[in-house]
Design a protein around this motif. Structure first.
Motif, short mmCIF file in Angstrom:
data_model
loop_
_atom_site.label_atom_id
_atom_site.label_comp_id
_atom_site.label_asym_id
_atom_site.label_seq_id
_atom_site.Cartn_x
_atom_site.Cartn_y
_atom_site.Cartn_z
N MET A 112 4.79 -10.89 -17.79
CA MET A 112 3.99 -10.10 -16.88
C MET A 112 4.19 -10.62 -15.46
SD MET A 112 0.21 -8.66 -17.28
CE MET A 112 -1.02 -9.81 -16.74
N ALA A 113 4.21 -9.71 -14.52
CA ALA A 113 4.43 -10.07 -13.13
C ALA A 113 3.30 -10.93 -12.60
CB ALA A 113 4.59 -8.81 -12.27
N GLU A 114 3.66 -11.84 -11.70
CA GLU A 114 2.69 -12.74 -11.11
C GLU A 114 1.80 -12.01 -10.10
OE1 GLU A 114 2.88 -16.44 -8.05
OE2 GLU A 114 4.34 -16.43 -9.68
N ASN A 115 2.39 -11.08 -9.36
CA ASN A 115 1.69 -10.38 -8.28
C ASN A 115 1.53 -8.91 -8.61
OD1 ASN A 115 1.77 -12.74 -6.42
ND2 ASN A 115 3.97 -12.38 -6.57
N THR A 116 0.48 -8.31 -8.04
CA THR A 116 0.21 -6.90 -8.31
C THR A 116 0.13 -6.12 -7.00
OG1 THR A 116 -1.04 -7.48 -10.29
CG2 THR A 116 -1.43 -5.30 -9.37
N ILE A 117 0.71 -4.95 -7.01
CA ILE A 117 0.57 -3.98 -5.93
C ILE A 117 -0.21 -2.80 -6.50
CG2 ILE A 117 1.75 -2.38 -4.37
CD1 ILE A 117 4.15 -4.32 -4.42
N LEU A 118 -1.32 -2.48 -5.86
CA LEU A 118 -2.14 -1.35 -6.27
C LEU A 118 -1.87 -0.20 -5.32
CD1 LEU A 118 -4.54 -0.09 -7.89
CD2 LEU A 118 -6.04 -1.09 -6.14
N VAL A 119 -1.50 0.95 -5.87
CA VAL A 119 -1.32 2.16 -5.07
C VAL A 119 -2.47 3.09 -5.39
CG1 VAL A 119 0.17 4.13 -4.53
CG2 VAL A 119 1.19 1.91 -5.12
N ILE A 120 -3.27 3.39 -4.38
CA ILE A 120 -4.37 4.33 -4.56
C ILE A 120 -4.08 5.51 -3.64
CG2 ILE A 120 -5.89 3.12 -2.94
CD1 ILE A 120 -8.15 4.04 -5.08
N GLY A 121 -3.76 6.65 -4.25
CA GLY A 121 -3.33 7.79 -3.47
C GLY A 121 -3.68 9.11 -4.12
N TYR A 158 -7.65 -5.03 -11.08
CA TYR A 158 -6.26 -5.42 -10.90
C TYR A 158 -6.05 -6.61 -9.96
CZ TYR A 158 -5.52 -1.00 -13.23
OH TYR A 158 -5.56 0.03 -14.13
N GLN A 159 -7.05 -6.94 -9.13
CA GLN A 159 -6.96 -8.05 -8.19
C GLN A 159 -5.60 -8.06 -7.48
OE1 GLN A 159 -7.99 -11.56 -10.41
NE2 GLN A 159 -9.94 -10.71 -11.03
N PRO A 160 -5.28 -6.97 -6.75
CA PRO A 160 -3.94 -6.84 -6.17
C PRO A 160 -3.68 -7.80 -5.01
CG PRO A 160 -5.36 -5.09 -5.38
CD PRO A 160 -6.14 -5.84 -6.44
N ASP A 161 -2.46 -8.26 -4.95
CA ASP A 161 -1.98 -9.03 -3.81
C ASP A 161 -1.81 -8.10 -2.61
OD1 ASP A 161 -0.82 -11.50 -2.66
OD2 ASP A 161 1.02 -10.31 -2.61
N ILE A 162 -1.39 -6.86 -2.91
CA ILE A 162 -1.18 -5.83 -1.88
C ILE A 162 -1.83 -4.54 -2.35
CG2 ILE A 162 0.54 -4.47 -0.60
CD1 ILE A 162 2.53 -6.82 -1.13
N THR A 163 -2.55 -3.89 -1.45
CA THR A 163 -3.14 -2.58 -1.74
C THR A 163 -2.49 -1.56 -0.82
OG1 THR A 163 -5.26 -3.57 -2.36
CG2 THR A 163 -5.27 -1.22 -1.82
N GLU A 199 -11.28 -8.68 -0.73
CA GLU A 199 -10.73 -9.20 -1.98
C GLU A 199 -9.42 -9.96 -1.76
OE1 GLU A 199 -12.41 -9.20 -4.80
OE2 GLU A 199 -14.04 -8.14 -3.78
N LYS A 200 -9.12 -10.27 -0.51
CA LYS A 200 -7.92 -11.05 -0.13
C LYS A 200 -6.62 -10.32 -0.43
CE LYS A 200 -10.49 -14.70 0.88
NZ LYS A 200 -11.61 -14.22 1.64
N SER A 201 -6.66 -8.99 -0.38
CA SER A 201 -5.48 -8.17 -0.61
C SER A 201 -4.89 -7.77 0.74
CB SER A 201 -5.85 -6.92 -1.40
OG SER A 201 -4.72 -6.13 -1.68
N LYS A 202 -3.58 -7.87 0.87
CA LYS A 202 -2.90 -7.34 2.05
C LYS A 202 -2.96 -5.82 1.95
CE LYS A 202 0.25 -11.17 1.69
NZ LYS A 202 1.56 -11.51 1.14
N VAL A 203 -2.93 -5.14 3.10
CA VAL A 203 -3.12 -3.68 3.09
C VAL A 203 -1.96 -2.98 3.80
CG1 VAL A 203 -4.62 -1.78 3.82
CG2 VAL A 203 -5.63 -3.95 3.07
#
Length: 188
Positions: free
Chosen positions: A1-10, A66-71, A103-107
């Motif tokens: 499983m990937a270490e980092n998550t990118i969440l796409v909300i669209g 998901y606690q994304p690194d990037i949203t 949540e410390k996610s980059k945007v």
């Protein structure tokens, strides 16, 4: 499983409306990340028809899950197409940005251009939402997600609103330009 998550909300532009999900720009982004050796898992939480209000309502649960690194926030198109108050659209986007940052996610925010039939005053106000966000130093913005696409009808499905499968790699390139600066390379 990937270490980092990118969440796409669209909305439908990210939900691969009218094409196979694997042909959509979000799936193609996952392929590019893998090919470029970035250890990220992309979660597509996009829903066709969503507005910024819908996204704002759904975002807290998605961030928690998901606690994304990037949203990546790709919303506003349906608000604009419905002629909703631009101040409300801007406020909703700013609240979504604040929630992700808390949540410390980059945007990364993805903007669009409206069809010209909405009149110059409204379309200018709408575009200023994204150009205004681009001036912030704490987020990244792609002002025109459909740059290189929305100038030519051949890139759209029969409805004239949703890009074809052939146009999706252009969207990935538009997103990648800003996203790549937010990514961490896997050192393994």
């Amino acid at each position: 499983m990937a270490e980092n998550t990118i969440l796409v909300i669209g909305d439908s532009l990210s939900a691969a409306y009218g094409i196979e999900p694997k042909q959509g720009w979000v799936a193609l982004l996952q392929e590019k990340l893998t090919k470029e050796k970035f250890d990220y898992r992309v979660i597509n939480a996009s829903v066709s028809g969503d507005t910024t209000s819908n996204g704002l309502a759904r975002l807290p649960a998605a961030l928690k899950k998901y606690q994304p690194d990037i949203t990546i926030i790709q919303l506003g198109a349906n608000d604009g197409l419905r002629g909703l108050d631009t101040a409300v659209i801007k406020k909703n986007l700013e609240q979504m940005i604040a929630l992700a940052k808390k949540e410390k996610s980059k945007v990364l925010v993805l903007g669009i251009r409206l069809p010209t039939n909405y009149g110059p005053q409204y379309t200018t106000q709408f575009e200023q939402i994204f150009t205004g966000l681009a001036k912030r130093k704490d987020i990244h913005v792609v002002s025109l997600l459909l740059k290189g696409i929305d100038e030519n009808i051949i890139h759209f499905q029969a409805d004239g609103l949703h890009p074809t499968a052939a146009a999706q790699p252009i969207i990935v390139a538009n997103v990648w330009f800003q996203l790549s600066g937010l990514l961490r390379k896997n050192n393994n």
